[in-house]
Write a protein that holds these residues in place. Structure first.
Motif, PDB file in Angstrom:
ATOM      1  N   GLU A  22       0.650  -1.188   0.162  1.00  0.00           N
ATOM      2  CA  GLU A  22       0.227   0.148   0.388  1.00  0.00           C
ATOM      3  C   GLU A  22       1.307   1.102   0.061  1.00  0.00           C
ATOM      4  O   GLU A  22       0.583   2.027  -0.496  1.00  0.00           O
ATOM      5  CB  GLU A  22      -1.186   0.053   0.994  1.00  0.00           C
ATOM      6  N   GLN A  50       3.260   5.156  -2.747  1.00  0.00           N
ATOM      7  CA  GLN A  50       3.623   6.622  -2.893  1.00  0.00           C
ATOM      8  C   GLN A  50       4.802   7.340  -2.530  1.00  0.00           C
ATOM      9  O   GLN A  50       5.036   8.271  -2.316  1.00  0.00           O
ATOM     10  CB  GLN A  50       2.342   6.794  -1.272  1.00  0.00           C
ATOM     11  N   ARG A  74      -4.566  -0.720   4.762  1.00  0.00           N
ATOM     12  CA  ARG A  74      -5.241   0.727   4.477  1.00  0.00           C
ATOM     13  C   ARG A  74      -5.456   0.862   5.342  1.00  0.00           C
ATOM     14  O   ARG A  74      -5.176   2.655   4.755  1.00  0.00           O
ATOM     15  CB  ARG A  74      -6.788   0.298   2.907  1.00  0.00           C
ATOM     16  N   PHE A  75      -6.138   0.430   6.478  1.00  0.00           N
ATOM     17  CA  PHE A  75      -6.543   1.609   7.484  1.00  0.00           C
ATOM     18  C   PHE A  75      -4.867   1.918   7.619  1.00  0.00           C
ATOM     19  O   PHE A  75      -4.666   3.546   8.135  1.00  0.00           O
ATOM     20  CB  PHE A  75      -6.940   0.752   8.598  1.00  0.00           C
ATOM     21  N   SER A  86      -3.206   4.670   5.688  1.00  0.00           N
ATOM     22  CA  SER A  86      -3.885   5.768   5.913  1.00  0.00           C
ATOM     23  C   SER A  86      -3.108   6.828   7.352  1.00  0.00           C
ATOM     24  O   SER A  86      -3.039   7.783   6.709  1.00  0.00           O
ATOM     25  CB  SER A  86      -4.862   5.691   5.902  1.00  0.00           C
ATOM     26  N   GLN A  87      -2.564   5.708   8.144  1.00  0.00           N
ATOM     27  CA  GLN A  87      -2.567   6.457   8.818  1.00  0.00           C
ATOM     28  C   GLN A  87      -0.639   6.834   8.820  1.00  0.00           C
ATOM     29  O   GLN A  87      -0.474   8.292   9.420  1.00  0.00           O
ATOM     30  CB  GLN A  87      -2.551   5.773  10.455  1.00  0.00           C
ATOM     31  N   LEU A 145       0.698   7.785   6.450  1.00  0.00           N
ATOM     32  CA  LEU A 145       0.649   8.536   5.629  1.00  0.00           C
ATOM     33  C   LEU A 145       0.389  10.171   6.395  1.00  0.00           C
ATOM     34  O   LEU A 145       0.059  11.211   5.109  1.00  0.00           O
ATOM     35  CB  LEU A 145       0.138   8.544   4.275  1.00  0.00           C
ATOM     36  N   ARG A 146      -0.604  10.366   7.460  1.00  0.00           N
ATOM     37  CA  ARG A 146      -1.169  10.534   7.939  1.00  0.00           C
ATOM     38  C   ARG A 146      -2.443  11.764   6.900  1.00  0.00           C
ATOM     39  O   ARG A 146      -2.997  12.394   6.708  1.00  0.00           O
ATOM     40  CB  ARG A 146      -0.012  12.093   8.715  1.00  0.00           C
ATOM     41  N   ARG A 147      -3.261  10.686   6.737  1.00  0.00           N
ATOM     42  CA  ARG A 147      -4.909  10.627   6.110  1.00  0.00           C
ATOM     43  C   ARG A 147      -5.752  10.470   6.325  1.00  0.00           C
ATOM     44  O   ARG A 147      -5.444   9.468   7.415  1.00  0.00           O
ATOM     45  CB  ARG A 147      -4.260  10.268   4.705  1.00  0.00           C
ATOM     46  N   ASP A 148      -6.719  10.835   5.839  1.00  0.00           N
ATOM     47  CA  ASP A 148      -7.742  10.003   6.970  1.00  0.00           C
ATOM     48  C   ASP A 148      -8.453   8.804   6.109  1.00  0.00           C
ATOM     49  O   ASP A 148      -7.321   8.433   5.283  1.00  0.00           O
ATOM     50  CB  ASP A 148      -9.184  11.179   6.492  1.00  0.00           C
ATOM     51  N   VAL A 149      -8.560   8.171   7.364  1.00  0.00           N
ATOM     52  CA  VAL A 149      -9.041   6.494   6.985  1.00  0.00           C
ATOM     53  C   VAL A 149      -9.898   6.697   5.832  1.00  0.00           C
ATOM     54  O   VAL A 149     -11.277   7.183   5.618  1.00  0.00           O
ATOM     55  CB  VAL A 149      -9.342   5.845   8.701  1.00  0.00           C
ATOM     56  N   PRO A 150     -10.101   5.651   4.732  1.00  0.00           N
ATOM     57  CA  PRO A 150     -11.005   4.932   3.876  1.00  0.00           C
ATOM     58  C   PRO A 150     -12.391   4.828   4.603  1.00  0.00           C
ATOM     59  O   PRO A 150     -12.394   4.541   5.643  1.00  0.00           O
ATOM     60  CB  PRO A 150     -10.511   4.348   3.000  1.00  0.00           C
TER      61      PRO A 150
END
Length: 382
Positions: A27, A31, A348-349, A352-353, A355-360
């Protein structure tokens, strides 16, 4: 790619190339620059490679069930080129209860609610579903028609292949010797390499607390537990491939068809130090006794036997989140016996963390909450 002498910098270093490490590394590799570090000669040598995984949406604590539900679309429709084989093959799940175990069955039925795939069976119905069960042994059962066998090897190799295609670097035979924070990054001294990474993802399975301690981070209370399994011959008088995996409601044993034979386990959970777990004769004997008591099966020979470690924290839910006591250290551990079935959503959860992004949103919609997986929930009050 095998390990070789090198000194390189990466955005993320993932420690452990089992299903947890391989999936999050894949995942993240879309990026950033990622290195996946494995101490064994091949990824998945320990728990992942010894799993008898079944996709069971009704199995495990609530956070696990939510992650499993969120993982189902991936299993049914993986990305193009991910695997040549189907990841799923139908396998009904029969959770059976003796008369004295009926309260445990009632509790489980109340927890799974009115799931369309779940039904309660009386003895006559459960014997029809699995005629190997000895008449008079079990009074009730819960049948889940949405269970699936998971092709663990195809899943694991799919993630590793995706990781490689996206430019990830895999280092095997690369035991971690030291892990120290230096400025804005981590320095990892391996057996054959020196690595620098901005973020470390600790997906080291049974060794996760060992890695945390190496980094000077408070333990999460991880307990590796040995589980034993064996292969025996199936009765010649009955075709077994279509039978469900049949599990004692209190998880004292299970029996599962396996390529024309039967996979059996006493469902043991013996605390163990992190190691290359091996089966013990006492556990095999207990397993045979429980199987012969519950099923019309005579075990004349053990064809194969093995053991693996399933690692849990106190509440038996995974730990996924940044450590509070160190910058850039992410925990991905404690998946217990649920790591395969929940891996697509958990990867994926976690990505996202990291990468400090919102959880899908599709994961959130299934009831996955950050606080239920965060290492902060494991803090011991002062």
């Amino acid at each position: 790619m095998t390990s070789k002498a090198m000194d390189q910098s990466f955005d993320f270093a993932v420690i452990g190339a089992g299903i947890a490490g391989a999936s999050i590394a894949a995942e993240l590799s879309a990026q950033a620059r990622v290195v996946l570090i494995e101490m064994e000669a091949q990824p998945g040598y320990h728990t992942t490679g010894r799993s008898a995984a079944v996709f069971a949406p009704i199995y495990g604590p609530a956070p696990v069930r939510a992650l499993t539900r969120a993982s189902e679309p991936f299993f049914r429709t993986p990305p193009d080129g991910f695997a040549q084989e189907d990841l799923f093959a139908p396998r009904k799940i029969l959770m059976m209860a003796r008369a004295d175990q009926e309260p445990s069955l009632d509790t489980l039925l109340s927890e799974v609610g009115a799931a369309a795939s779940v039904s309660r069976l009386d003895e006559a119905a459960l014997l029809e579903v699995n005629p190997l069960v000895r008449p008079g042994y079990a009074k009730w059962a819960m049948l889940d028609s949405n269970g699936q066998d998971i092709d663990v090897a195809a899943l694991h190799q799919g993630y590793l292949r995706q990781f490689k295609t996206l430019g990830g670097t895999l280092l095997t035979r690369s035991e971690l010797h030291s892990l120290t924070r230096s400025g804005a990054s981590w320095e990892l001294q391996l057996k054959t390499a020196a690595i620098n990474a901005g973020v470390v993802v600790n997906a080291a399975g049974a060794w996760a607390d060992v890695v945390g301690k190496m980094a000077g981070i408070a333990e999460i209370g991880l307990t590796p537990k040995r589980r034993t399994a064996a292969i025996i011959a199936a009765p010649q008088t009955l075709a077994t491939d279509h039978l469900p995996i049949t599990i004692d409601i209190d998880e004292q044993f299970y029996l599962k068809p396996d390529a024309g034979r039967l996979l059996i386990s006493p469902a043991d959970e013996t605390p163990s130090a992190p190691c290359d777990a091996q089966p013990e004769e006492m556990d095999i004997a207990i397993c045979v006794d429980r199987i012969e008591t519950a099923f019309d099966v005579a075990v004349r020979r053990i064809e194969n036997k093995w053991a693996g470690l399933r690692s849990f924290v106190q509440d038996k839910s995974p730990v996924a989140g940044y450590a509070e006591d160190a910058e850039g250290f992410y925990w991905l551990a404690g998946q217990g016996g649920y790591g395969i079935q929940s891996s697509p959503a958990l990867a994926r959860f976690a990505a996202s963390q990291v990468l400090r992004r919102d959880v899908p949103q599709d994961i959130v919609d299934q009831g996955v909450r950050v606080q239920d997986l965060s290492p902060a929930r494991l803090r011991v009050p002062a």
